[in-house]
Design an enzyme around this catalytic site. Structure first.
Site, PDB file in Angstrom:
ATOM      1  N   SER A   1      35.457  22.833  29.365  1.00 21.59           N
ATOM      2  CA  SER A   1      35.703  23.013  27.931  1.00 21.59           C
ATOM      3  C   SER A   1      35.526  21.717  27.156  1.00 21.59           C
ATOM      4  CB  SER A   1      37.117  23.547  27.714  1.00 21.59           C
ATOM      5  OG  SER A   1      37.329  24.676  28.502  1.00 21.59           O
TER       6      SER A   1
HETATM    7  N1  SAH Z   1      39.449  24.585  32.727  1.00 19.93           N
HETATM    8  C1  SAH Z   1      38.124  24.701  33.258  1.00 19.93           C
HETATM    9  C2  SAH Z   1      37.414  25.864  32.623  1.00 19.93           C
HETATM   10  C3  SAH Z   1      36.418  26.464  33.515  1.00 19.93           C
HETATM   11  S1  SAH Z   1      35.621  27.882  32.839  1.00 19.93           S
HETATM   12  C4  SAH Z   1      37.350  23.416  32.994  1.00 19.93           C
HETATM   13  O1  SAH Z   1      37.555  22.810  31.933  1.00 19.93           O
HETATM   14  O2  SAH Z   1      36.534  23.049  33.829  1.00 19.93           O
HETATM   15  C5  SAH Z   1      36.749  29.180  33.276  1.00 19.93           C
HETATM   16  C6  SAH Z   1      36.905  29.432  34.749  1.00 19.93           C
HETATM   17  O3  SAH Z   1      37.715  30.615  34.888  1.00 19.93           O
HETATM   18  C7  SAH Z   1      35.616  29.703  35.499  1.00 19.93           C
HETATM   19  O4  SAH Z   1      35.461  28.750  36.508  1.00 19.93           O
HETATM   20  C8  SAH Z   1      35.806  31.127  36.053  1.00 19.93           C
HETATM   21  O5  SAH Z   1      35.243  31.308  37.333  1.00 19.93           O
HETATM   22  C9  SAH Z   1      37.318  31.254  36.081  1.00 19.93           C
HETATM   23  N2  SAH Z   1      37.869  32.618  36.086  1.00 19.93           N
HETATM   24  C10 SAH Z   1      37.457  33.691  35.379  1.00 19.93           C
HETATM   25  N3  SAH Z   1      38.259  34.758  35.654  1.00 19.93           N
HETATM   26  C11 SAH Z   1      39.191  34.328  36.551  1.00 19.93           C
HETATM   27  C12 SAH Z   1      40.295  34.964  37.217  1.00 19.93           C
HETATM   28  N4  SAH Z   1      40.615  36.243  37.024  1.00 19.93           N
HETATM   29  N5  SAH Z   1      41.042  34.221  38.068  1.00 19.93           N
HETATM   30  C13 SAH Z   1      40.737  32.917  38.291  1.00 19.93           C
HETATM   31  N6  SAH Z   1      39.709  32.274  37.695  1.00 19.93           N
HETATM   32  C14 SAH Z   1      38.941  32.971  36.832  1.00 19.93           C
END
Ligand code: SAH
Length: 217
Positions: free
Chosen positions: A61
């Site tokens: 993000s």
């Molecule tokens: N905070 C992270 C954001 C990554 S994007 C950063 O700044 O790097 C969001 C992430 O949520 C992705 O990696 C995706 O695979 C994960 N995600 C989506 N649905 C999910 C779920 N039900 N449980 C766990 N992770 C999930």
């Protein structure tokens, strides 16, 4: 490339200048090296004012949104925190610096493994990661509930009950809620009576939360 200078500039221009005032959040963002959480080809852009790809069609993000969501959790250092969507692990590292214990769940194994390496390299050993890659696995971490703070870093069509159920009295949940293309950042506080108070702040754009109370894969 002097990453420390870039990091200080990021915090000043993107975080402090836009109104983030929690000193603990600011100090944590000055401390955690964001460039180690992105692929090497993107390291030079790690302190820019935008989200970046981290592979597997997911993104790290934008720094300001990370700061805003973290500030909304109002962490003081004693909390047990749940994060849904470990991704790169950058947000996780901030939480680990600001809270007592962090439980972070991710559906994509290679991302979780890479996040683990980064967190270990920073000696952030107060983080438990879980890979939720089986079809239909519920969102959340029921065995470890309740949590003082829950942060969801993927966009959901609605606030999942399964998460508000895992919130402690006095606890806070921060989650982007809306359509697939844009969401409102929602903060929910569970008050002493167990009621859920909700406020909405900025518009944001996250990758989808996958699961029963999220979107279909
Ligand atoms: N905070 C992270 C954001 C990554 S994007 C950063 O700044 O790097 C969001 C992430 O949520 C992705 O990696 C995706 O695979 C994960 N995600 C989506 N649905 C999910 C779920 N039900 N449980 C766990 N992770 C999930």
């Amino acid at each position: 490339m002097n990453f420390e200078i870039l990091r200080r500039k990021m915090v000043q221009d993107q975080i402090v200048a836009r109104g983030i005032s929690d000193r603990l959040v600011i100090d944590a963002m000055l401390k955690i090296p964001r460039h180690i959480f992105v692929q090497e080809a993107f390291a030079a852009q790690a302190y820019n004012d935008k989200a970046l790809p981290i592979g597997e069609k997911q993104t790290i993000s934008q720094p300001y949104i990370v700061a805003l969501m973290t500030e909304k959790l109002a962490l003081t250092g004693t909390e047990k925190v749940l994060e849904i969507g470990t991704g790169s692990g950058y947000q996780t590292a901030l939480l680990a610096t600001l809270a007592d214990r962090v439980y972070s769940a991710e559906r994509i194994r290679p991302l979780a493994l890479s996040a683990r390496k980064c967190l270990d390299s920073l000696k952030l050993f107060n983080v438990q990661l879980r890979i939720n890659d089986s079809e239909g696995s519920p969102i959340g971490w029921e065995d470890e509930a309740p949590f003082d703070a829950i942060i969801v870093t993927a966009g959901a069509p609605e606030v999942p009950d399964i998460l508000t159920d895992q919130l402690a009295i006095g606890g806070r949940l921060v989650i982007p809620v809306g359509s697939n293309s844009d969401q409102q950042l929602i903060t929910i506080i569970k008050n002493e009576a167990g009621e859920l108070l909700q406020e909405s702040s900025v518009t944001c754009r996250f990758v989808p939360l996958i699961g029963k109370q999220g979107w279909q894969a």
